[in-house]
Enzyme design. Structure first.
Site, mmCIF file in Angstrom:
data_model
loop_
_atom_site.group_PDB
_atom_site.id
_atom_site.type_symbol
_atom_site.label_atom_id
_atom_site.label_comp_id
_atom_site.label_asym_id
_atom_site.label_seq_id
_atom_site.Cartn_x
_atom_site.Cartn_y
_atom_site.Cartn_z
ATOM 1 N N GLU A 109 1.067 3.818 1.949
ATOM 2 C CA GLU A 109 1.623 4.186 3.250
ATOM 3 C C GLU A 109 2.779 3.266 3.651
ATOM 4 O O GLU A 109 3.822 3.736 4.111
ATOM 5 C CB GLU A 109 0.537 4.148 4.335
ATOM 6 C CG GLU A 109 -0.607 5.106 4.105
ATOM 7 C CD GLU A 109 -1.767 4.499 3.310
ATOM 8 O OE1 GLU A 109 -2.866 5.055 3.381
ATOM 9 O OE2 GLU A 109 -1.573 3.477 2.618
ATOM 10 N N CYS A 167 -5.598 1.980 6.061
ATOM 11 C CA CYS A 167 -6.267 0.766 6.522
ATOM 12 C C CYS A 167 -5.638 0.333 7.855
ATOM 13 O O CYS A 167 -4.607 0.881 8.259
ATOM 14 C CB CYS A 167 -6.134 -0.336 5.466
ATOM 15 S SG CYS A 167 -4.462 -1.038 5.345
ATOM 16 N N CYS A 213 -1.917 -0.440 7.560
ATOM 17 C CA CYS A 213 -1.092 0.757 7.398
ATOM 18 C C CYS A 213 -1.034 1.577 8.686
ATOM 19 O O CYS A 213 0.028 2.079 9.054
ATOM 20 C CB CYS A 213 -1.605 1.594 6.235
ATOM 21 S SG CYS A 213 -1.373 0.809 4.623
ATOM 22 N N HIS A 232 0.849 -1.184 0.000
ATOM 23 C CA HIS A 232 0.000 0.000 0.000
ATOM 24 C C HIS A 232 0.890 1.240 0.000
ATOM 25 O O HIS A 232 2.073 1.170 0.377
ATOM 26 C CB HIS A 232 -0.885 0.013 1.245
ATOM 27 C CG HIS A 232 -1.917 -1.068 1.263
ATOM 28 N ND1 HIS A 232 -2.955 -1.057 2.172
ATOM 29 C CD2 HIS A 232 -2.088 -2.192 0.515
ATOM 30 C CE1 HIS A 232 -3.723 -2.119 1.970
ATOM 31 N NE2 HIS A 232 -3.210 -2.827 0.975
#
Length: 156
Positions: A54, A82, A85, A52
């Site tokens: 992040e 999320c 993250c 992801h």
């Protein structure tokens, strides 16, 4: 540069990622006015479900700074991180998260989001991370709208 400038950098990175066939997420990490990393989601490029924006930004920042302690850093994300993250942000000791779109916005587009907000994660885990919600939200939502018009859009 201002917080808005850094968030707009994350949005620009997100747009770059979309044009490369990635999912619509971008993140920028800044310390003391210096951009340490600014990336987009690379899940499809790397076939790594944890890549992801992040997490990728944290990996890059740790490598550049040669430490896993990102105290003093601020993370700007086009969407609410999320739970995976958020946990990485917490463990990296990032001071503050600014995010635009909400988890529910991503979920409404078909992303398999766990709808546990950063506010709830922070409370449940007792995290010291400061969370600034809905920052430039309309601009972040424009990225989702752009992504939804793409013929080769992919989730994650």
């Amino acid at each position: 540069m201002s917080n808005k400038d850094y968030m707009r950098m994350a949005i620009q990175k997100c747009l770059e990622g979309i044009k490369k066939g990635q999912s619509p997420f971008g993140a920028c990490i800044v310390r003391a006015g210096r951009v340490i990393s600014c990336v987009h989601n690379v899940v499809w490029k790397t076939t790594d479900i944890t890549a992801h924006a992040e997490v990728t930004a944290i990996r890059e920042a740790c490598k550049k700074l040669k430490t896993i302690d990102l105290s003093g850093c601020v993370l700007y994300s086009t969407c609410e991180p999320c739970p995976m993250c958020f946990s990485a942000i917490h463990w990296a000791k990032i001071d503050t998260i600014y995010f635009g779109a909400r988890i529910q916005d991503a979920q409404s587009l078909g992303f398999a989001e766990l709808t546990i907000s950063n506010r709830r994660m922070k409370k449940l885990g007792g995290s010291p991370v400061k969370v600034v919600e809905n920052f430039l939200r309309d601009e972040a939502l424009e990225v989702f709208k752009f992504w939804s018009t793409q013929s080769r859009k992919r989730l994650y």
